[in-house]
Every structure is written in C-alpha cells, then in structure tokens.
Motif scaffolding. Structure first.
Motif, PDB file in Angstrom:
ATOM      1  N   ARG A 226       0.840  -1.204   0.000  1.00 39.38           N
ATOM      2  CA  ARG A 226       0.000   0.000   0.000  1.00 39.38           C
ATOM      3  C   ARG A 226       0.880   1.262   0.000  1.00 39.38           C
ATOM      4  N   ALA A 227       1.978   1.219   0.737  1.00 41.20           N
ATOM      5  CA  ALA A 227       2.881   2.367   0.783  1.00 41.20           C
ATOM      6  C   ALA A 227       3.559   2.578  -0.567  1.00 41.20           C
ATOM      7  N   LYS A 228       3.928   1.474  -1.224  1.00 42.29           N
ATOM      8  CA  LYS A 228       4.537   1.567  -2.556  1.00 42.29           C
ATOM      9  C   LYS A 228       3.550   2.178  -3.540  1.00 42.29           C
ATOM     10  N   GLU A 229       2.292   1.732  -3.471  1.00 44.74           N
ATOM     11  CA  GLU A 229       1.256   2.275  -4.355  1.00 44.74           C
ATOM     12  C   GLU A 229       1.063   3.770  -4.116  1.00 44.74           C
ATOM     13  N   ALA A 230       0.991   4.153  -2.836  1.00 50.03           N
ATOM     14  CA  ALA A 230       0.796   5.564  -2.500  1.00 50.03           C
ATOM     15  C   ALA A 230       1.966   6.402  -3.000  1.00 50.03           C
ATOM     16  N   GLY A 231       3.180   5.876  -2.873  1.00 55.89           N
ATOM     17  CA  GLY A 231       4.348   6.592  -3.361  1.00 55.89           C
ATOM     18  C   GLY A 231       4.301   6.809  -4.857  1.00 55.89           C
ATOM     19  N   SER A 232       3.889   5.770  -5.592  1.00 58.10           N
ATOM     20  CA  SER A 232       3.777   5.883  -7.045  1.00 58.10           C
ATOM     21  C   SER A 232       2.703   6.883  -7.443  1.00 58.10           C
ATOM     22  N   ILE A 233       1.571   6.855  -6.742  1.00 56.24           N
ATOM     23  CA  ILE A 233       0.476   7.794  -7.021  1.00 56.24           C
ATOM     24  C   ILE A 233       0.930   9.228  -6.780  1.00 56.24           C
TER      25      ILE A 233
END
Length: 381
Positions: A226-233
């Motif tokens: 989830r943190a990786k996704e948020a970083g990409s977003i």
C-alpha cells in the motif's frame, strides 16, 4: 452538486463538441476518499429515478429505461451519446477502451473476451510511444471494443472497473490504487452533405480520467505494498503539478516524460484537446490542508491554454487528392534520383521530402535535448 447537475453543466457541452470532431478530456482530481470514482462511475445499483432519453425505433436501448440518480459521468455520457446519435441520420461507430496506470505500469482493463469473469487478469504492461502523426501519444496493444448501444458500453465499464486495483486504507475503504482512463471514440459519417453530394467523416474522442487520490501515508496507514502504491500515485501527481506549473509559466521545457501519466495525457495539457477538471474536496476539518492544496491545484490548472482543433473532416475527393499528392511526391523523388544518377555514392530526394526529413531530424534533436535536461535535473537532485 448532484450527479445530474454536474453532467448538465460540465459534461453535456463537452459531449456536443466530441460529436463535432473534437478531442476532449475530463479529469477528476482530489484527495483520496473525496468521491472521484463516484463522480466518474457513480452507483448504478441504487433505485433509478432519472429517465433515459427514449431512442429512435429499432435501436437496442430500453425505450422506458430509467438511470440511477447516482449514475456517474461515464454512464450518463454513454446513454446521452447514443441517444444523440440515434436522432441523426448519419452512420456512426463507437469504440471504447479502458486502461489503468498502476505503479507506473499500464494495464488494459478490457483485455480478453469474457469480461463477465473478474478473475481474468487485466492486460499486461503496455508500451507508450509517440506516433509522429496527428494521433499523438499511442498506447501499443490497447484493445478498443466496438459497442452498438449504451447498455453494452456501461457493462464494459463495470467489467473493467472490477479489475481496477482497489484496497482499504484508514482514509478510504475502497481506495483506488491506480489512475484510470475510459476513452470513447466516435466516428460519424454524414452522407451527401457537400455541394458535390459527397460524404463527410468526423472523428471525436472523449477521455474520462479518474485520477487516484493524493495520499498522506502517515494518516492513511499505508504499509508495504500500500505504501509503494501511495508513493507511485503521489509521484505521478507531483509530476502532473510540475507540468501544470511549466505550462502556466510558459517554460520552454515541460517534463511530460517524467511520468507515464503526463506522457499519456500530454495532448490534454497544453495541446489540441479541450480539457476540463473536476476538483473533489472533503468537508472534514481534518482535511483542510489537502482541501486548500486541491483548490490551488485546480485554480492553477485554469491558467493552461489549450488550442482545441477539430479532427480533419474527410470527404472522398479529399482522400483522392491526398493520394494524388503522394504519387506526385514519389514521382518527384524518382526524377531527382534519375537526374543525379551520375554522382557517385549520392542519395537524392525532392525538396519536399528533404524538408520533411529535416523537420523529423529537428524533432529528434528536441527529444535528445529534453533528455539532457532531465539528466541534468536528476544530477542536481
């Protein structure tokens, strides 16, 4: 504002321009959990209250159907599009595509045949490239589905939405973890409308973009994937902000290629597309900082000046004329080669071809210069 209000005030005029042969884009931008996906897709399962326009006889739409009052911009656009097309005598074709950008990878949400089975994975990482023509940026391998009525088009939208990456966070139980673009392409052929009784063809495109929400990782509790996704977003939205800043300030370098998101929607930002942004905000006091940022973001985006141009309207005589010009150009190239056959090792083309080659070389140098500037920025960071 209600879904119906937003559609009538914002989307309906855009749809009319699409049918006139323009490319248009509608964005939904805002903090996570503020209703972007609801605005674009809505809730089609609530009781229907708004009557769908009655189509002409013979078309596969429900003549007495009602659409949910919670229906979003995409289904409302599709129903009104087919209603308007059926009221005309022109021949038409409608294609739709649905793509998501997840962790900087493009995935086709309509890939495959059995779209009723949500277990089928979305199409893999797709490539993006510059076409070098009026088509602009092209997503290689993206499927476009032919649809003949709004009901089938909405079903494709719902099937594709089931494949989108969604996860629960502290801020939103159904947080979209990807950006999504639903594209409607409309081809209209009006018969015998010119003075010479020839057909005219128009091509319009509407991009309906549901951006993933900006996210404070600390508040959302995102961890691991989830943190990786948020970083990409957040990274892609940051690049989008930089692009908007560069366009507003009229900078010579605009970092479109720093993110696949801005690369894909390049023409919607300072290009030939008519673009509108819907900003969604929260009324919670805890979100006041994000609300202010969203409003500032939208206000700044208003400073971008696009140059909308209708796609070329083509008649049979124009097609013949273009072919004749192409043949004449090839003949000039051939004559140039024959006239210069005595020169050893030479390669000769006509003046027109030389100018085109020079233009393409100039464009290549500009791309190389853009990459040099990017490398310099990375080294500074």
């Amino acid at each position: 504002a209600t879904q119906e209000n937003i559609y009538d005030k914002v989307v309906s005029p855009i749809l009319g321009e699409v049918m006139q042969g323009f490319n248009c884009t509608l964005f939904a931008y805002g903090q996570t959990g503020t209703g972007k996906t609801y605005t674009m897709e809505g809730d089609l399962d609530t009781p229907a209250t708004s009557r769908v326009p009655t189509p002409v006889a013979g078309h596969d739409l429900l003549s007495n159907a009602r659409i949910s009052a919670q229906a979003g911009m995409i289904p409302r656009t599709l129903y009104n599009l087919f209603y308007a097309l059926d009221r005309q005598s022109a021949e038409y074709y409608v294609h739709v595509s649905y793509v998501e950008l997840y962790n900087e990878e493009l995935r086709d949400l309509l890939a495959g045949n059995d779209l009723t089975n949500e277990e089928i994975p979305a199409g893999g990482n797709l490539r993006v490239y510059e076409s070098g023509t009026d088509k602009g940026v092209v997503i290689q391998g993206l499927e476009e589905k032919l649809v003949t009525n709004a009901r089938d088009a909405v079903a494709l939208m719902q099937a594709g939405a089931m494949r989108r990456k969604v996860a629960a966070t502290r801020c939103n139980n159904t947080s979209s973890r990807s950006h999504a673009i639903f594209t409607v392409t409309v081809f209209i052929r009006e018969r015998a409308v010119t003075v010479d009784g020839e057909d005219i063809s128009k091509l319009g495109k509407l991009n309906l973009v549901d951006l993933a929400g900006s996210e404070n990782i600390g508040r959302s509790g995102a961890q691991n994937m989830r943190a990786k996704e948020a970083g990409s977003i957040n990274k892609s939205l940051l690049v989008l902000g930089r692009v908007i800043n560069a366009l507003v300030e009229k900078n010579t370098y605009v970092p479109y290629r720093d993110s696949k998101l801005t690369h894909i929607i390049k023409d919607s930002l300072g290009g030939r597309t008519r673009t509108c942004m819907i900003a969604t905000i929260s009324n919670a006091v805890d979100n006041i900082e994000e609300t202010i940022k969203t409003l500032q973001y939208a206000s700044q985006a208003k400073g971008i000046r696009n140059r909308p141009v209708a796609n070329k309207m083509v008649s049979k005589s124009e097609i013949v004329h273009d072919l004749q010009q192409h043949i004449e150009r090839l003949n000039r190239d051939l004559e140039a080669a024959r006239d210069s056959s005595g020169a050893a090792g030479g390669f000769f083309v006509s003046k027109d071809t030389y100018e085109e080659l020079t233009t393409n070389a100039k464009a290549s140098r500009e791309v190389a210069e853009e990459w040099k500037q990017r490398v310099a920025l990375w080294e500074e960071e």
